[in-house]
Design an enzyme around this catalytic site. Structure first.
Site, short mmCIF file in Angstrom:
data_model
loop_
_atom_site.label_atom_id
_atom_site.label_comp_id
_atom_site.label_asym_id
_atom_site.label_seq_id
_atom_site.Cartn_x
_atom_site.Cartn_y
_atom_site.Cartn_z
N LYS A 173 -21.64 -9.53 31.31
CA LYS A 173 -21.82 -8.30 32.07
C LYS A 173 -20.53 -7.57 32.39
O LYS A 173 -19.57 -8.17 32.87
CB LYS A 173 -22.57 -8.60 33.37
CG LYS A 173 -23.99 -9.11 33.15
CD LYS A 173 -24.68 -9.33 34.48
CE LYS A 173 -26.16 -9.64 34.26
NZ LYS A 173 -26.85 -9.84 35.54
N GLY A 232 -14.28 -20.64 33.14
CA GLY A 232 -15.11 -21.77 32.70
C GLY A 232 -15.63 -21.66 31.28
O GLY A 232 -15.46 -22.56 30.47
N ARG A 268 -9.13 -32.40 36.68
CA ARG A 268 -8.41 -31.89 37.85
C ARG A 268 -7.61 -32.99 38.55
O ARG A 268 -6.52 -32.73 39.08
CB ARG A 268 -9.39 -31.24 38.83
CG ARG A 268 -9.85 -29.86 38.36
CD ARG A 268 -10.79 -29.19 39.34
NE ARG A 268 -10.89 -27.76 39.02
CZ ARG A 268 -11.75 -26.93 39.58
NH1 ARG A 268 -12.60 -27.39 40.51
NH2 ARG A 268 -11.78 -25.65 39.25
N GLY A 327 -12.15 -18.84 39.52
CA GLY A 327 -12.13 -17.63 40.34
C GLY A 327 -10.74 -17.11 40.63
O GLY A 327 -10.50 -15.91 40.62
#
Length: 400
Positions: free
Chosen positions: A198, A355, A37, A378
């Site tokens: 999920k 990720g 980053r 996110g």
């Protein structure tokens, strides 16, 4: 294409440029363990300097919840930041107030400063107008280079863009252009690969994608839930049986929109979840009661390869199997290799993020061959879900 100013559109000569970056990097024993980053913000800092501006970096680190927590100080990032930039960095012990004002006033052209963790102040996460005004008082322009924080409406990501002349940094610009090419105005046909454990965590994502893409590949534990919805038994596999109705609703919507859903046609099963576990490849309907599905089989991979070869754009979020352990990484590795080969041949625009996805592509050794890899987590997921990102919306408003 989203309309926003870039560094090229801004008058930065002689100005202090408040530059929001993502320095939320992994640190162990006071040492940065992954500088990815930090490395990615270097072009923005250098280009602001080249335009005559003085970059003053704003960032958060961890979750101090409005308190001063010394273990969450950005001071420990300074050595890695200096190494990446190839110059010394002035560290300022606060991001607002007299300490910050005096330090910023003393900066000369060519300098770079890093202000202390914005989240040491409760006003940051509250998007507080007074706190934002205190930040804005330090500079003459604002550049946002933290797409990874653009899904948060915080003072340093959203309010500042409304108080100063504002634009996108190079990383933000690259990210938004790549995402526009993948879902905004893509070359068709478009394929999305969505994997993970999920359905419940990716419900908004799947519902949005069946409206936007031509092919939707569902992998990982999520695929088992869809198999259950089609009344195919999955033994002891990870599956959200209570989500079967939701899976059927997604299948129905896909049929209505003409989106082709791809589920496994063959499966790799094992009795235990461990590296090198004894496994067998079976047709999809033949999972033994005492076994679990840990990967897609070779026939699924071949069908996927053929479909991908017919596509022009690929967007990827999540692995196809339990990629962390051999041999259950085979389907993910093979599909990733296909995508990389097509991209390198100029036949496919490939954008990946999340990720697990980045880890899987790195493990397959092909991350460098994709058109664009988002490290935003996110924000990438919320953008794929079709949500408005406050940090991006504020830049678009600044352009208008």
């Amino acid at each position: 294409m989203a309309k926003f100013n870039t560094i090229d559109d801004m008058e930065l000569q002689g100005k202090v440029v408040l530059t929001r970056v993502d320095l939320n990097v992994p640190v162990e024993n006071g040492q940065v363990t992954d500088t990815t980053r930090i490395d990615k913000i270097v072009p923005t800092v250098k280009d602001i300097q080249a335009a005559g501006g003085i970059p003053v970096l704003l960032a958060h680190f961890d979750r101090p919840k409005g308190q001063r927590v010394e273990s969450m100080s950005l001071r420990q990032i300074v050595p890695a930041l200096e190494a990446a930039l190839g110059q010394s960095v002035v560290f300022v012990d606060d991001c607002i107030g007299g300490v910050a004002k005096r330090a910023v006033a003393a900066l000369q052209p060519g300098d770079v400063a890093l202000l202390e963790n914005t989240r040491f102040h409760a006003g940051e996460e509250q998007n507080d107008a007074t706190f934002a005004a205190s930040l804005a008082a330090l500079g003459g322009a604002y550049v946002n280079d933290a797409f990874s924080a653009a899904h948060r409406a915080h003072a340093s990501t959203e309010a500042l863009a409304r108080l100063l002349p504002a634009g996108a940094g190079r990383l933000m610009e690259a990210e938004l252009k790549a995402l526009d090419a993948a879902l905004g105005n893509p070359q068709r046909p478009v394929m999305a690969v969505v994997g993970g454990a999920k359905v419940s965590t990716k419900l908004d994502l799947l519902m949005n994608l069946v409206d936007k893409v031509d092919h939707l590949v569902i992998g990982g534990g999520m695929a088992n839930t869809f198999l259950v919805a089609r009344e195919i038994e999955v033994g002891k596999s990870l599956a959200e049986r209570d989500m079967a109705d939701t899976a059927r609703a997604i299948l129905g919507k896909a049929e209505a929109t003409g989106c082709q859903i791809h589920l496994p046609v063959d499966i790799v099963v094992a009795r235990e979840f461990k590296a090198g576990a004894e496994s067998q490849t079976l047709p999809v309907g033949e999972c033994p009661d005492d076994a679990m599905i840990l990967d897609a089989g070779p026939a699924t991979v071949e069908a996927l390869r053929q479909a991908m070869t017919a596509c022009k754009t690929l967007i990827w979020n999540g692995p196809l199997g339990a990629f962390e352990i051999d041999p259950f990484d085979a389907a993910t590795n093979a599909a990733a290799k296909t995508a990389a080969d097509l991209t390198m041949a100029g036949a496919l625009v490939s954008v990946a993020g999340g990720g697990d996805t980045v880890a899987a592509l790195n493990k397959a050794g092909v991350a460098g061959d994709f058109t664009f890899i988002s490290t935003a987590g996110g924000a990438f997921l919320e953008w794929m879900e079709g949500k408005i990102l406050p940090g991006v919306a504020a830049l678009e408003a600044a352009r208008r």
